[in-house]
Write a protein that holds these residues in place. Structure first.
Motif, short mmCIF file in Angstrom:
data_model
loop_
_atom_site.label_atom_id
_atom_site.label_comp_id
_atom_site.label_asym_id
_atom_site.label_seq_id
_atom_site.Cartn_x
_atom_site.Cartn_y
_atom_site.Cartn_z
N UNK A 33 74.25 10.22 -104.21
CA UNK A 33 74.49 11.52 -103.57
C UNK A 33 74.92 12.54 -104.62
N UNK A 34 75.84 12.13 -105.49
CA UNK A 34 76.33 13.03 -106.53
C UNK A 34 75.23 13.44 -107.48
N UNK A 35 74.36 12.50 -107.85
CA UNK A 35 73.26 12.80 -108.76
C UNK A 35 72.28 13.78 -108.13
N UNK A 36 71.92 13.52 -106.88
CA UNK A 36 70.94 14.36 -106.19
C UNK A 36 71.48 15.74 -105.86
N UNK A 37 72.75 15.83 -105.52
CA UNK A 37 73.31 17.09 -105.01
C UNK A 37 74.22 17.82 -105.99
N UNK A 78 67.27 3.70 -107.67
CA UNK A 78 68.09 4.65 -108.43
C UNK A 78 67.28 5.44 -109.44
N UNK A 79 66.27 4.78 -110.03
CA UNK A 79 65.47 5.47 -111.05
C UNK A 79 64.58 6.57 -110.47
N UNK A 80 64.41 6.56 -109.13
CA UNK A 80 63.59 7.60 -108.50
C UNK A 80 64.40 8.79 -107.99
N UNK A 81 65.74 8.66 -108.00
CA UNK A 81 66.58 9.76 -107.54
C UNK A 81 66.46 10.94 -108.50
N UNK A 109 68.39 15.74 -92.73
CA UNK A 109 68.72 14.73 -93.75
C UNK A 109 67.46 14.03 -94.25
N UNK A 110 66.46 13.88 -93.39
CA UNK A 110 65.20 13.28 -93.83
C UNK A 110 64.49 14.20 -94.83
N UNK A 111 64.51 15.50 -94.54
CA UNK A 111 63.90 16.47 -95.46
C UNK A 111 64.66 16.49 -96.78
N UNK A 112 66.00 16.43 -96.71
CA UNK A 112 66.81 16.41 -97.93
C UNK A 112 66.54 15.14 -98.74
N UNK A 113 66.32 14.04 -98.04
CA UNK A 113 66.01 12.78 -98.71
C UNK A 113 64.68 12.86 -99.45
N UNK A 114 63.69 13.48 -98.80
CA UNK A 114 62.40 13.65 -99.46
C UNK A 114 62.56 14.46 -100.75
N UNK A 115 63.43 15.48 -100.70
CA UNK A 115 63.66 16.33 -101.87
C UNK A 115 64.48 15.64 -102.95
N UNK A 116 65.01 14.46 -102.63
CA UNK A 116 65.90 13.74 -103.55
C UNK A 116 65.19 12.64 -104.33
N UNK A 117 63.90 12.45 -104.08
CA UNK A 117 63.15 11.38 -104.75
C UNK A 117 61.97 11.97 -105.52
#
Length: 269
Positions: A33-37, A78-81, A109-117
């Motif tokens: 979460x910290x890495x993505x956000x 983790x390597x895809x975050x 949250x699903x949209x945010x998850x897509x943006x996190x990978x």
């Protein structure tokens, strides 16, 4: 005075806003979460988010949304975050901070998850945020139901006047089986929901076409009791017949992209 010191501490240490939610920042899920956000939170938290987090009810809701997001991130290696672009992440975090409905929040949250990978970031378009805002709870359920579908069959029923009168009465317009396939809060509003999704560009019914396979429509004739309707109108003497017209709502390419981006699917190994 103590509340003031707490506020100053939160504002001063904005990028560390996660510490007010999670005690153990070393957890793998929290680290994701910290890495993505990281950048998103720097933009999101200026002063409003830290101030809101001083409200316990707000904090509990925001924590729930972050946990839902964290659980979805747990399915991504983790390597895809990747770091979420603030253009899409910042407004989503803002919406999640006050969204209390679980089904609408799930789309965010699903949209945010897509943006996190790095594997799915191309699916997360900023315009999808505004589209989610335009959805009711029932429409959110319809969106999830339409994942991996291409169209929604529908029928219309028209009672034609006797010869000499070219008029007709529209009994049913674009009736679908969605209200029987889904548990909707207000099934009587299905036409409004479909009109809204059409206005958003998710659906299209302007083609005036129908599917050749008659079996696609048989259950709709039964659901709307075509035989009974035809009999009840023709026996009045005012109508010659009830015509059944077949059609379908096409899920547009744009709509499919939107639905996919806002739907959570676990990564298949």
């Amino acid at each position: 005075m103590e509340a003031g010191k707490e506020l100053i501490g939160l504002v001063k240490d904005v990028p560390q806003v996660l510490t007010s939610i999670y005690q153990d920042l070393a957890q793998p899920g929290v680290k994701k979460v910290g890495t993505a956000l990281e950048t998103v939170l720097e933009f999101s938290t200026s002063i409003l988010l830290p101030v809101k987090l001083l409200n316990e009810k707000f904090k509990l809701n925001f924590e729930k949304r972050l946990n839902d997001y964290k659980e979805k991130l747990d399915t991504i290696p983790e390597e895809d975050i990747c770091e979420v672009n603030p253009q899409i992440g910042t407004p989503i975090i803002d919406k999640l901070s006050y969204t209390t409905n679980d089904e609408i929040a799930d789309l965010f949250t699903s949209l945010l998850t897509k943006a996190s990978s790095s594997k799915t970031v191309n699916l997360a378009h900023p315009s999808f945020i505004q589209l989610i805002e335009r959805l009711s709870v029932d429409e959110a359920r319809i969106i999830k139901h339409l994942l991996n579908k291409d169209f929604i069959p529908c029928i219309s029923l028209r009672a034609h006047m006797k010869e000499g009168n070219r008029g007709f009465m529209e009994i049913l317009k674009n009736g679908t089986s969605l209200q029987t396939e889904l548990e909707l809060l207000f099934p009587q509003n299905i036409s409004t929901y479909l009109d809204n999704l059409t206005s958003m560009g998710v659906l299209d019914i302007s083609h005036q076409l129908h599917k050749m396979d008659e079996n696609i429509y048989n259950n709709l004739y039964e659901q709307y009791e075509f035989e009974k309707v035809n009999e009840s109108y023709t026996k009045t003497g005012a109508f010659s017949k009830v015509e059944k017209k077949k059609s379908y709502y096409q899920i547009t390419d744009f709509g499919k992209s939107f639905i996919k981006a806002c739907s959570f699917e676990k990564i298949k190994n």
